[in-house]
Design a protein around this motif. Structure first.
Motif, PDB file in Angstrom:
ATOM      1  N   PHE A  27       0.731  -1.111  -0.069  1.00  0.00           N
ATOM      2  CA  PHE A  27      -0.091  -0.042  -0.087  1.00  0.00           C
ATOM      3  C   PHE A  27       0.877   1.088   0.179  1.00  0.00           C
ATOM      4  O   PHE A  27       1.989   1.348   0.768  1.00  0.00           O
ATOM      5  N   GLU A  28       0.445   2.223  -0.888  1.00  0.00           N
ATOM      6  CA  GLU A  28       1.390   3.506  -0.739  1.00  0.00           C
ATOM      7  C   GLU A  28       1.175   4.053   0.505  1.00  0.00           C
ATOM      8  O   GLU A  28       0.059   4.131   1.235  1.00  0.00           O
ATOM      9  N   ASP A  29       2.130   5.018   0.919  1.00  0.00           N
ATOM     10  CA  ASP A  29       2.044   5.707   2.167  1.00  0.00           C
ATOM     11  C   ASP A  29       1.066   6.628   2.058  1.00  0.00           C
ATOM     12  O   ASP A  29       0.902   7.433   1.205  1.00  0.00           O
ATOM     13  N   THR A  30       0.452   7.047   2.933  1.00  0.00           N
ATOM     14  CA  THR A  30      -0.489   8.115   3.162  1.00  0.00           C
ATOM     15  C   THR A  30       0.310   9.170   3.585  1.00  0.00           C
ATOM     16  O   THR A  30       1.483   9.346   4.307  1.00  0.00           O
ATOM     17  N   GLU A  31       0.133  10.333   2.994  1.00  0.00           N
ATOM     18  CA  GLU A  31       0.794  11.634   3.053  1.00  0.00           C
ATOM     19  C   GLU A  31       0.860  12.516   4.463  1.00  0.00           C
ATOM     20  O   GLU A  31       1.790  12.966   4.701  1.00  0.00           O
ATOM     21  N   ARG A 156      -7.127  16.486   2.209  1.00  0.00           N
ATOM     22  CA  ARG A 156      -5.682  16.521   2.041  1.00  0.00           C
ATOM     23  C   ARG A 156      -5.200  16.552   0.793  1.00  0.00           C
ATOM     24  O   ARG A 156      -4.188  17.152   0.066  1.00  0.00           O
ATOM     25  N   LEU A 157      -5.706  15.476  -0.096  1.00  0.00           N
ATOM     26  CA  LEU A 157      -5.523  15.363  -1.680  1.00  0.00           C
ATOM     27  C   LEU A 157      -5.715  16.474  -2.363  1.00  0.00           C
ATOM     28  O   LEU A 157      -4.762  17.002  -3.111  1.00  0.00           O
ATOM     29  N   LYS A 161      -2.717  18.522  -4.032  1.00  0.00           N
ATOM     30  CA  LYS A 161      -2.575  18.383  -5.439  1.00  0.00           C
ATOM     31  C   LYS A 161      -3.200  19.177  -6.358  1.00  0.00           C
ATOM     32  O   LYS A 161      -2.908  19.340  -7.356  1.00  0.00           O
ATOM     33  N   PHE A 162      -3.952  20.263  -5.997  1.00  0.00           N
ATOM     34  CA  PHE A 162      -4.737  21.036  -6.628  1.00  0.00           C
ATOM     35  C   PHE A 162      -4.035  22.322  -6.656  1.00  0.00           C
ATOM     36  O   PHE A 162      -3.821  22.767  -5.341  1.00  0.00           O
ATOM     37  N   ASP A 163      -3.646  22.795  -7.767  1.00  0.00           N
ATOM     38  CA  ASP A 163      -2.845  23.953  -8.058  1.00  0.00           C
ATOM     39  C   ASP A 163      -3.983  25.051  -8.258  1.00  0.00           C
ATOM     40  O   ASP A 163      -4.311  25.411  -9.280  1.00  0.00           O
ATOM     41  N   PRO A 175      -3.373  14.675 -13.330  1.00  0.00           N
ATOM     42  CA  PRO A 175      -3.673  13.744 -12.059  1.00  0.00           C
ATOM     43  C   PRO A 175      -2.521  13.173 -11.179  1.00  0.00           C
ATOM     44  O   PRO A 175      -1.407  12.996 -11.931  1.00  0.00           O
ATOM     45  N   PRO A 176      -2.622  13.039  -9.987  1.00  0.00           N
ATOM     46  CA  PRO A 176      -1.683  12.313  -9.331  1.00  0.00           C
ATOM     47  C   PRO A 176      -1.593  10.914  -9.918  1.00  0.00           C
ATOM     48  O   PRO A 176      -2.370  10.392 -10.548  1.00  0.00           O
TER      49      PRO A 176
END
Length: 220
Positions: A27-31, A156-157, A161-163, A175-176
């Protein structure tokens, strides 16, 4: 993207989910994680033999199929300092896995049951054990926790991630890496809805008004 669109497409047994979601997945690490939770949970094998050994949340997916982590319950809630951090962070990892629980749904209750059932059966029940009498309580408790973490991850995303200096179209084209473009577009459109933005500003204002009172004992 409305939930009905998913419901029409995915009324099946879960076979639409790829094999990469099986036990060996990393699983990818949560930020928001600065370190992986570690506890000393009790585990039991198929013969009921109980052992105790330090574990990290990222190790749970690789737990042997013959072993499960024991989750003690008191009433309707899991209890035990030897499991709290490990369980909470593992559920957080599941909740932030966009392949398992897509971000394109507007609200947690709208996430199609097929997705939740898959996560429950393939990523939770096979890794954790509790007394059968606590089955319903376990699902309710774990799903509530994942729902909270799923919502927090989406917030959080968006903020990371939104500029805001770019247009909607430019953001959608970027997109990520872990999120399919169609899901990212649906998520962006939801976040840019007038009602969503209004609620977000109100929530931020409410948080700014919160004060924490800490009792202090004084001695002459």
């Amino acid at each position: 993207m409305e939930s009905g669109m998913f419901e029409d497409e995915f009324q099946n047994d879960g076979s639409f989910l790829h094999d990469e979601f099986e036990d060996g997945e990393n699983f990818e690490d949560t930020e928001n994680e600065t370190s992986d939770a570690t506890d000393d949970p009790k585990r039991q094998d198929l013969n009921g033999e109980v052992t105790e050994r330090r574990m990290w949340a990222k190790q749970v997916p690789k737990l042997p199929v013959t072993e499960q982590i024991i989750v003690p319950f008191k009433g309707n809630q899991p209890v035990g300092t030897d499991i709290d951090g490990l369980l909470g962070q593992y559920l957080g990892r599941l909740a932030s896995n966009h392949k398992l629980l897509p971000i394109s749904f507007k609200k947690w209750p709208e996430v199609v049951k097929t997705y939740k059932d898959w996560v429950w059966e393939k990523h939770i029940k096979v890794k954790f054990w509790w007394e059968p009498i606590h089955e319903a309580a376990a699902r309710t408790s774990f799903m509530m926790d994942m729902g909270k973490k799923w919502r927090e991850n989406r917030i959080r995303l968006f903020h990371t991630k939104f500029d805001k200096t770019l247009s909607r179209e430019e953001n959608i084209r970027n997109p990520p890496l872990s999120i399919p473009p169609t899901e990212w577009a649906a998520f962006i459109d939801y976040r840019l809805e007038e009602d969503t933005m209004k609620k977000s500003k109100q929530n931020a204002a409410n948080r700014a008004k919160l004060t924490i009172t800490i009792p202090v004992a004084l001695r002459n």
